[in-house]
Design a protein around this motif. Structure first.
Motif, PDB file in Angstrom:
ATOM      1  N   GLU A  38       0.832  -1.210   0.000  1.00 32.24           N
ATOM      2  CA  GLU A  38       0.000   0.000   0.000  1.00 32.24           C
ATOM      3  C   GLU A  38       0.863   1.255   0.000  1.00 32.24           C
ATOM      4  OE1 GLU A  38      -3.624   0.587   0.254  1.00 32.24           O
ATOM      5  OE2 GLU A  38      -3.394  -1.316  -0.791  1.00 32.24           O
ATOM      6  N   GLU A  39       1.951   1.239   0.761  1.00 33.29           N
ATOM      7  CA  GLU A  39       2.850   2.400   0.799  1.00 33.29           C
ATOM      8  C   GLU A  39       3.490   2.630  -0.562  1.00 33.29           C
ATOM      9  OE1 GLU A  39       5.658   1.793   3.893  1.00 33.29           O
ATOM     10  OE2 GLU A  39       4.201   2.071   5.519  1.00 33.29           O
ATOM     11  N   ILE A  40       3.927   1.536  -1.192  1.00 32.29           N
ATOM     12  CA  ILE A  40       4.550   1.658  -2.519  1.00 32.29           C
ATOM     13  C   ILE A  40       3.542   2.189  -3.526  1.00 32.29           C
ATOM     14  CG2 ILE A  40       5.547   0.344  -4.433  1.00 32.29           C
ATOM     15  CD1 ILE A  40       6.796  -1.529  -2.335  1.00 32.29           C
ATOM     16  N   GLN A  41       2.307   1.646  -3.488  1.00 32.70           N
ATOM     17  CA  GLN A  41       1.275   2.099  -4.414  1.00 32.70           C
ATOM     18  C   GLN A  41       0.914   3.561  -4.173  1.00 32.70           C
ATOM     19  OE1 GLN A  41      -1.933  -0.708  -3.885  1.00 32.70           O
ATOM     20  NE2 GLN A  41      -1.133  -2.112  -5.427  1.00 32.70           N
ATOM     21  N   SER A  42       0.900   3.966  -2.896  1.00 34.74           N
ATOM     22  CA  SER A  42       0.603   5.359  -2.566  1.00 34.74           C
ATOM     23  C   SER A  42       1.665   6.290  -3.128  1.00 34.74           C
ATOM     24  CB  SER A  42       0.499   5.521  -1.052  1.00 34.74           C
ATOM     25  OG  SER A  42       0.258   6.872  -0.711  1.00 34.74           O
ATOM     26  N   VAL A  43       2.939   5.899  -2.968  1.00 36.85           N
ATOM     27  CA  VAL A  43       4.039   6.724  -3.504  1.00 36.85           C
ATOM     28  C   VAL A  43       3.973   6.771  -5.029  1.00 36.85           C
ATOM     29  CG1 VAL A  43       6.546   6.867  -3.757  1.00 36.85           C
ATOM     30  CG2 VAL A  43       5.560   6.330  -1.536  1.00 36.85           C
ATOM     31  N   GLU A  44       3.691   5.612  -5.639  1.00 37.92           N
ATOM     32  CA  GLU A  44       3.586   5.570  -7.107  1.00 37.92           C
ATOM     33  C   GLU A  44       2.428   6.435  -7.591  1.00 37.92           C
ATOM     34  OE1 GLU A  44       3.227   1.459  -8.043  1.00 37.92           O
ATOM     35  OE2 GLU A  44       5.409   1.116  -8.064  1.00 37.92           O
ATOM     36  N   MET A  45       1.285   6.401  -6.855  1.00 40.45           N
ATOM     37  CA  MET A  45       0.130   7.200  -7.251  1.00 40.45           C
ATOM     38  C   MET A  45       0.464   8.687  -7.181  1.00 40.45           C
ATOM     39  SD  MET A  45      -3.749   7.236  -5.693  1.00 40.45           S
ATOM     40  CE  MET A  45      -3.335   8.255  -4.282  1.00 40.45           C
ATOM     41  N   ILE A  46       1.156   9.090  -6.103  1.00 43.96           N
ATOM     42  CA  ILE A  46       1.537  10.498  -5.968  1.00 43.96           C
ATOM     43  C   ILE A  46       2.489  10.903  -7.079  1.00 43.96           C
ATOM     44  CG2 ILE A  46       2.790  12.128  -4.500  1.00 43.96           C
ATOM     45  CD1 ILE A  46       1.690  10.579  -2.080  1.00 43.96           C
ATOM     46  N   ASN A  47       3.460  10.023  -7.383  1.00 47.55           N
ATOM     47  CA  ASN A  47       4.404  10.328  -8.468  1.00 47.55           C
ATOM     48  C   ASN A  47       3.690  10.445  -9.808  1.00 47.55           C
ATOM     49  OD1 ASN A  47       6.647  10.395  -6.813  1.00 47.55           O
ATOM     50  ND2 ASN A  47       7.137   8.235  -7.089  1.00 47.55           N
ATOM     51  N   ASN A  48       2.743   9.525 -10.051  1.00 47.27           N
ATOM     52  CA  ASN A  48       1.993   9.582 -11.307  1.00 47.27           C
ATOM     53  C   ASN A  48       1.163  10.859 -11.395  1.00 47.27           C
ATOM     54  OD1 ASN A  48       2.959   7.130 -12.208  1.00 47.27           O
ATOM     55  ND2 ASN A  48       1.286   5.953 -11.318  1.00 47.27           N
ATOM     56  N   GLN A  49       0.530  11.230 -10.269  1.00 49.91           N
ATOM     57  CA  GLN A  49      -0.236  12.474 -10.241  1.00 49.91           C
ATOM     58  C   GLN A  49       0.645  13.668 -10.565  1.00 49.91           C
ATOM     59  OE1 GLN A  49      -2.098  12.833  -6.429  1.00 49.91           O
ATOM     60  NE2 GLN A  49      -3.874  11.623  -7.011  1.00 49.91           N
ATOM     61  N   TYR A  96      -8.339  11.839 -13.543  1.00 46.51           N
ATOM     62  CA  TYR A  96      -9.651  11.524 -12.971  1.00 46.51           C
ATOM     63  C   TYR A  96      -9.687  10.101 -12.414  1.00 46.51           C
ATOM     64  CZ  TYR A  96     -12.786  15.463 -13.768  1.00 46.51           C
ATOM     65  OH  TYR A  96     -13.423  16.677 -13.661  1.00 46.51           O
ATOM     66  N   ALA A  97      -8.907   9.197 -13.021  1.00 44.62           N
ATOM     67  CA  ALA A  97      -8.928   7.794 -12.596  1.00 44.62           C
ATOM     68  C   ALA A  97      -8.451   7.615 -11.162  1.00 44.62           C
ATOM     69  CB  ALA A  97      -8.061   6.950 -13.538  1.00 44.62           C
ATOM     70  N   PHE A  98      -7.704   8.574 -10.610  1.00 37.32           N
ATOM     71  CA  PHE A  98      -7.256   8.478  -9.227  1.00 37.32           C
ATOM     72  C   PHE A  98      -8.403   8.674  -8.239  1.00 37.32           C
ATOM     73  CE2 PHE A  98      -3.155   9.861 -11.197  1.00 37.32           C
ATOM     74  CZ  PHE A  98      -2.414   8.744 -10.838  1.00 37.32           C
ATOM     75  N   PHE A  99      -9.505   9.286  -8.678  1.00 34.65           N
ATOM     76  CA  PHE A  99     -10.546   9.705  -7.745  1.00 34.65           C
ATOM     77  C   PHE A  99     -11.913   9.077  -7.996  1.00 34.65           C
ATOM     78  CE2 PHE A  99      -7.535  13.202  -8.488  1.00 34.65           C
ATOM     79  CZ  PHE A  99      -6.956  13.253  -7.231  1.00 34.65           C
ATOM     80  N   THR A 100     -12.133   8.510  -9.163  1.00 31.97           N
ATOM     81  CA  THR A 100     -13.452   7.960  -9.463  1.00 31.97           C
ATOM     82  C   THR A 100     -13.327   6.829 -10.468  1.00 31.97           C
ATOM     83  OG1 THR A 100     -15.653   8.453 -10.360  1.00 31.97           O
ATOM     84  CG2 THR A 100     -13.818   9.721 -11.249  1.00 31.97           C
ATOM     85  N   ASN A 101     -14.257   5.868 -10.361  1.00 36.29           N
ATOM     86  CA  ASN A 101     -14.317   4.769 -11.331  1.00 36.29           C
ATOM     87  C   ASN A 101     -15.190   5.120 -12.530  1.00 36.29           C
ATOM     88  OD1 ASN A 101     -12.697   3.022  -9.788  1.00 36.29           O
ATOM     89  ND2 ASN A 101     -14.447   2.435  -8.532  1.00 36.29           N
ATOM     90  N   ASP A 102     -15.888   6.261 -12.465  1.00 37.45           N
ATOM     91  CA  ASP A 102     -16.711   6.695 -13.595  1.00 37.45           C
ATOM     92  C   ASP A 102     -15.819   7.189 -14.728  1.00 37.45           C
ATOM     93  OD1 ASP A 102     -19.054   6.181 -12.208  1.00 37.45           O
ATOM     94  OD2 ASP A 102     -19.053   8.161 -11.263  1.00 37.45           O
ATOM     95  N   ASN A 103     -16.171   6.797 -15.933  1.00 39.99           N
ATOM     96  CA  ASN A 103     -15.347   7.138 -17.088  1.00 39.99           C
ATOM     97  C   ASN A 103     -15.694   8.516 -17.650  1.00 39.99           C
ATOM     98  OD1 ASN A 103     -14.005   4.635 -17.091  1.00 39.99           O
ATOM     99  ND2 ASN A 103     -15.696   3.688 -18.204  1.00 39.99           N
TER     100      ASN A 103
END
Length: 349
Positions: free
Chosen positions: A148-159, A318-325
């Motif tokens: 979860e920590e790795i995914q969180s860091v990756e998500m922030i980097n991607n953002q 948008y994909a970081f915050f919602t599953n709606d396309n």
């Protein structure tokens, strides 16, 4: 050390220790390796079988009842499954020894003579199963938190990467060059409008630099920026360009990734002919929990690559915050529909 190698090394050791403990509880001393080599070897083999059985049961349960979904139920099911398999292996272990020694002991006789030792063995088995299941859960929890920590860091980097790309697209030299030309022209014609233009121009760039490090911003802030940016566009295109915003107050309290609406307005400017005979009109409205940004189509030239880069950037953010396309529709109007992000998503900012 890999998981398989750990089981190959540790499981036989546990099998040998179990045999030594059982022997000591019955005889009062540890078994000699020289005299009891065959029982040692048999115990190590069954320990190895028990280890791989435990690993197989764990993998099977991961697909049926994972630790993530129901901790207590998984703990109970795993304990029962391991205990049952352990009991089966103990019975097989005793049958093997009976065959080797040739005692031909019946179950009834075995129970009368070795009931206490057998119950002690079951108790030891239960303790081992309980400890193993606790360790398995602890290892899972540690690995899950680390993941979860790795995914969180990756998500922030991607953002941050996506927002940096959005920032670069807004700080393009063509817009700056056109704006400076407009300022130069207004300085001679209407100094007051030139001053207002410079103020709105500075306001736009201040917003880009101040807000772009945020994952989400209130829609009303994005609209304020779009209004400032819209002033610059109206000064350039005059009556050939219009922006209509028809959004209720409640919708304005939702959230959007910064620069997302502005990017869509700019895309409409880039990809359409804008003149008095073919004016461009952009509309913002809300329907069915979506924010719709539409414009009439006056194709100028094909710039498919730059268009899709902008759309993909918005989709990924948008994909970081919602599953709606995000929805795209092209008829007489080109419409991009952005799902509304409510207050519950604010914590992701």
């Amino acid at each position: 050390m890999s998981q398989y190698l750990r089981f190959i090394v540790i499981s036989p050791v546990f099998g040998i220790l179990s045999y030594m403990l059982s022997y000591y509880s019955q005889i009062g001393e540890l078994p000699s390796l020289k005299e009891e080599f065959l029982p040692y070897l048999t115990s190590a083999t069954f320990g190895l079988l028990a280890g791989f059985s435990a690993m197989g049961i764990g993998k099977l349960l991961n697909n049926v009842v994972s630790w993530k979904k129901k901790h207590s139920f998984r703990f109970l099911v795993q304990c029962l499954a391991l205990f049952m398999v352990g009991c089966i292996l103990i019975v097989c272990y005793l049958e093997l020894f009976d065959m080797i020694l040739g005692t031909k002991m019946t179950y009834e006789k075995f129970w009368l003579e070795y009931k206490d030792e057998f119950l002690k063995t079951l108790l030891i088995l239960f303790i081992f199963v309980f400890i193993y299941t606790i360790l398995d859960f602890m290892i899972y929890s540690f690995n899950y938190l680390k993941k979860e920590e790795i995914q969180s860091v990756e998500m922030i980097n991607n953002q941050m990467n996506l927002q940096f790309k959005a920032l670069k697209s807004q700080l393009n030299p063509h817009f700056l060059f056109n704006s400076l030309n407009t300022i130069s022209s207004l300085l001679y014609k209407d100094p007051e409008k030139a001053e207002e233009f410079i103020r709105k121009f500075a306001e736009s760039y201040r917003f880009i630099l101040d807000q772009n490090d945020k994952a989400l911003i209130p829609l009303e802030q994005e609209l304020a920026f779009v209004e400032a940016y819209n002033y610059i566009l109206r000064m350039r295109f005059q009556d050939s360009y219009k922006l209509r915003i028809d959004l209720p107050e409640l919708v304005r309290h939702s959230f959007v990734p910064p620069l997302s609406i502005q990017m869509l307005v700019e895309n409409a400017i880039k990809h359409n002919l804008i003149c008095k005979n073919s004016p461009l009109e952009i509309k913002l409205k809300c329907k069915d929990n979506y924010l719709h940004i539409s414009n009439n189509i006056n194709p100028l030239r094909e710039q498919a690559e730059s268009f899709h880069i902008g759309i993909e950037n918005i989709k990924k953010r948008y994909a970081f915050f919602t599953n709606d396309n995000i929805k795209l529709e092209k008829t007489d109007f080109f419409t991009v529909s952005l799902p509304l992000i409510n207050e519950n998503n604010r914590h992701l900012n």
